[in-house]
Enzyme design. Structure first.
Site, PDB file in Angstrom:
ATOM      1  N   HIS A  15       1.238  37.134 -72.584  1.00  0.00           N
ATOM      2  CA  HIS A  15       0.837  37.584 -71.258  1.00  0.00           C
ATOM      3  C   HIS A  15       1.738  37.006 -70.177  1.00  0.00           C
ATOM      4  O   HIS A  15       2.143  37.684 -69.237  1.00  0.00           O
ATOM      5  CB  HIS A  15      -0.598  37.136 -70.957  1.00  0.00           C
ATOM      6  CG  HIS A  15      -1.654  38.095 -71.390  1.00  0.00           C
ATOM      7  ND1 HIS A  15      -1.834  39.310 -70.792  1.00  0.00           N
ATOM      8  CD2 HIS A  15      -2.597  38.000 -72.348  1.00  0.00           C
ATOM      9  CE1 HIS A  15      -2.840  39.932 -71.369  1.00  0.00           C
ATOM     10  NE2 HIS A  15      -3.317  39.166 -72.329  1.00  0.00           N
ATOM     11  N   GLN A  61      -2.174  35.971 -76.802  1.00  0.00           N
ATOM     12  CA  GLN A  61      -2.478  35.342 -75.524  1.00  0.00           C
ATOM     13  C   GLN A  61      -1.199  34.853 -74.851  1.00  0.00           C
ATOM     14  O   GLN A  61      -1.019  35.003 -73.649  1.00  0.00           O
ATOM     15  CB  GLN A  61      -3.434  34.166 -75.738  1.00  0.00           C
ATOM     16  CG  GLN A  61      -4.109  33.684 -74.488  1.00  0.00           C
ATOM     17  CD  GLN A  61      -5.032  34.722 -73.889  1.00  0.00           C
ATOM     18  OE1 GLN A  61      -5.306  34.674 -72.714  1.00  0.00           O
ATOM     19  NE2 GLN A  61      -5.501  35.670 -74.674  1.00  0.00           N
ATOM     20  N   HIS A  73     -43.183  28.940 -35.223  1.00  0.00           N
ATOM     21  CA  HIS A  73     -43.394  29.399 -36.596  1.00  0.00           C
ATOM     22  C   HIS A  73     -44.864  29.281 -36.972  1.00  0.00           C
ATOM     23  O   HIS A  73     -45.458  30.206 -37.537  1.00  0.00           O
ATOM     24  CB  HIS A  73     -42.556  28.556 -37.578  1.00  0.00           C
ATOM     25  CG  HIS A  73     -41.119  28.940 -37.659  1.00  0.00           C
ATOM     26  ND1 HIS A  73     -40.246  28.756 -36.623  1.00  0.00           N
ATOM     27  CD2 HIS A  73     -40.396  29.490 -38.676  1.00  0.00           C
ATOM     28  CE1 HIS A  73     -39.039  29.175 -36.987  1.00  0.00           C
ATOM     29  NE2 HIS A  73     -39.105  29.627 -38.232  1.00  0.00           N
ATOM     30  N   ASP A 128      -9.619  42.633 -74.612  1.00  0.00           N
ATOM     31  CA  ASP A 128      -8.658  43.004 -73.576  1.00  0.00           C
ATOM     32  C   ASP A 128      -8.691  44.494 -73.279  1.00  0.00           C
ATOM     33  O   ASP A 128      -8.389  44.910 -72.155  1.00  0.00           O
ATOM     34  CB  ASP A 128      -7.235  42.636 -74.019  1.00  0.00           C
ATOM     35  CG  ASP A 128      -6.927  41.162 -73.839  1.00  0.00           C
ATOM     36  OD1 ASP A 128      -7.671  40.487 -73.108  1.00  0.00           O
ATOM     37  OD2 ASP A 128      -5.949  40.684 -74.448  1.00  0.00           O
ATOM     38  N   GLU A 188     -11.456  30.707 -70.849  1.00  0.00           N
ATOM     39  CA  GLU A 188     -11.668  32.117 -70.518  1.00  0.00           C
ATOM     40  C   GLU A 188     -12.188  32.867 -71.745  1.00  0.00           C
ATOM     41  O   GLU A 188     -13.148  33.631 -71.664  1.00  0.00           O
ATOM     42  CB  GLU A 188     -10.350  32.727 -70.039  1.00  0.00           C
ATOM     43  CG  GLU A 188     -10.435  34.203 -69.708  1.00  0.00           C
ATOM     44  CD  GLU A 188      -9.087  34.788 -69.353  1.00  0.00           C
ATOM     45  OE1 GLU A 188      -9.064  35.922 -68.854  1.00  0.00           O
ATOM     46  OE2 GLU A 188      -8.052  34.127 -69.603  1.00  0.00           O
ATOM     47  N   HIS A 189     -11.543  32.658 -72.884  1.00  0.00           N
ATOM     48  CA  HIS A 189     -11.940  33.290 -74.146  1.00  0.00           C
ATOM     49  C   HIS A 189     -12.179  32.219 -75.202  1.00  0.00           C
ATOM     50  O   HIS A 189     -11.342  31.324 -75.356  1.00  0.00           O
ATOM     51  CB  HIS A 189     -10.846  34.234 -74.670  1.00  0.00           C
ATOM     52  CG  HIS A 189     -10.322  35.191 -73.642  1.00  0.00           C
ATOM     53  ND1 HIS A 189      -9.030  35.123 -73.160  1.00  0.00           N
ATOM     54  CD2 HIS A 189     -10.914  36.224 -73.012  1.00  0.00           C
ATOM     55  CE1 HIS A 189      -8.847  36.088 -72.279  1.00  0.00           C
ATOM     56  NE2 HIS A 189      -9.975  36.767 -72.163  1.00  0.00           N
TER      57      HIS A 189
END
Length: 440
Positions: A271, A268, A429, A370, A336-337
């Site tokens: 990145h 991770q 209406h 990924d 995120e993960h």
């Protein structure tokens, strides 16, 4: 990595000021934008100017901004089909096979999660599911190349039924994207590829230029300028989501393998220097072993400087009392993960409330997510997993409720409709309902 003990202290460290953080630039980027635009601007102001220029000047603005911001003179903005076909000659066969394997799994996963139209004839209602017609996928291309992102964005769009998919990706070192990105585009069924990146690419897809067509929905991750452009253009064009730097929480008990935990955190971290690798564990001995192992493995990485910056600045090891506390902390953080490296992960998955994606066990690791597991790797970050989902077929469809009542049901419902309408003071209406009640 920072080491903190106890849920309270860990919450302060991990959850304070949680968000996408779209208001700060590194000094060298701030200096560059000041040079290009002639004044110190906030990131949002930079993006506003870029959007305005592209909307007004089209391809001319794309060329000028790319030269000034990226230091690249654009040749052909669009990659010709012949160059995409020729790219296979510059990609190893085993990589092509790996991309095709990944594409097949991604396609199968999203086929299984397709949203379908439905009708209940007895009740007189249903939903029509229609895809958007044209999608623009943004594929980053700064410090690394991402053929996987092509697959993870274009294939769900195709499965959803999108008629045309285009890709915009920067090409800073040459006038063409990486060969692997072009091969992935072909495998994913992308129609056209353009050599433009940054906020100017997002603007081009939203407004259209002489070369790049206007799209209905823009998807994919990117840097702060890309994300701000998507945010500012929401409402002008469909937006899949806003994504910040990537993040992973490894939630581990004393049965976890420290080598595997360390390897996943480093995966991770490499990145981006802003990536956030986090270990939440009930075991102090595991925490010590993971920290030691990560230090050893870090030294041999090609992107060691990036990974080290992420581990030192955002990396965190939280030692908590038990798995109840660990899960509560993870849910507050909303990663995120989320990787459940515990003895019986299936016993805990039902207690996960906030996570972009969940990985169960040491061998269902996040790196597979990924690339080849199946779900898209475009996932919510910065705590936005509290209220949004990752990219999927749902990102590319419109849901139109449908009403088809028989006369008897219409008559029964019209009286209630007219009563509610008159209570709201909307007599037209009410009369539109009452006149039908009288005719049936």
């Amino acid at each position: 990595m920072k080491i903190v003990r106890g849920t309270e202290e860990a919450t302060k460290i991990l959850c304070h000021d949680r968000g996408l953080k779209l208001n700060q630039l590194p000094p060298h980027i701030q200096a560059k934008t000041a040079e290009v635009f002639g004044e110190n601007l906030t990131p949002a102001q930079v993006v506003e100017l870029i959007l305005e220029r592209v909307q007004q000047q089209g391809d001319t603005a794309l060329r000028d901004l790319t030269r000034k911001l990226d230091g690249t003179d654009l040749g052909d903005i669009e990659v010709p089909p012949s160059a995409i076909a020729d790219a296979y000659g510059n990609v190893p066969d085993e990589l092509v096979d790996a991309l095709r394997l990944a594409a097949n799994r991604i396609r199968e996963f999203h086929e299984a999660s397709r949203i379908r139209s439905w009708t209940d004839y007895a009740q007189g209602y249903g939903e029509l599911i229609n895809p958007v017609q044209r999608v623009g996928a943004y594929v980053p291309g700064g410090t690394a190349k991402y053929p996987s992102t092509v697959l993870m964005t274009a294939i769900p769009a195709r499965v959803a039924g999108v008629s045309e998919v285009i890709v915009c990706t920067p090409s800073p070192e040459s006038r063409r994207p990486a060969a692997s990105v072009l091969v992935a585009s072909d495998i994913a069924g992308v129609d056209r590829v353009f050599c433009v990146g940054g906020a100017q690419a997002i603007a081009a897809m939203a407004y259209g230029t002489e070369t790049i067509p206007r799209v209905d929905t823009i998807c994919g991750p990117g840097n702060i300028f890309v994300t701000l452009a998507k945010k500012q253009l929401y409402g002008e064009v469909g937006i899949d989501g806003l994504y910040g730097p990537t993040e992973t929480v490894v939630l581990a008990d004393d049965t976890a393998n420290p080598t595997l935990c360390a390897a996943d955190l480093l995966a991770q971290a490499e990145h981006d220097a802003l990536a956030m690798p986090v270990l939440i564990t009930t075991s102090a001995s595991l925490a010590e072993a993971v920290e030691k192992e990560a230090g050893i493995r870090l030294e041999r990485l090609e992107r060691a400087s990036i990974a080290k910056a992420a581990m030192d600045q955002q990396g965190c090891i939280a030692i908590v009392d038990d798995l109840d506390d660990a899960l509560e902390l993870a849910n507050r953080f909303a990663p995120e993960h989320l990787c459940l490296m515990v003895k019986e992960p299936w016993d805990y998955v039902g207690r996960v409330r906030n996570a972009g994606a969940v990985f169960l066990g040491e061998y269902s690791h996040e790196v597979l997510g990924d690339y080849v597991a199946g779900p898209s790797h475009v996932m919510p970050t910065g705590g936005t997993a509290r209220f949004t989902s990752g990219l999927g077929v749902h990102s590319f469809v419109k849901i139109s409720p449908m009403v088809a009542l028989d006369n008897s049901t219409s008559r029964d419902l019209s009286k209630a409709a007219s009563l509610i309408a008159r209570a709201e003071g909307l007599t037209a209406h009410a009369e539109a309902a009452e006149v039908r009640h009288e005719l049936i």
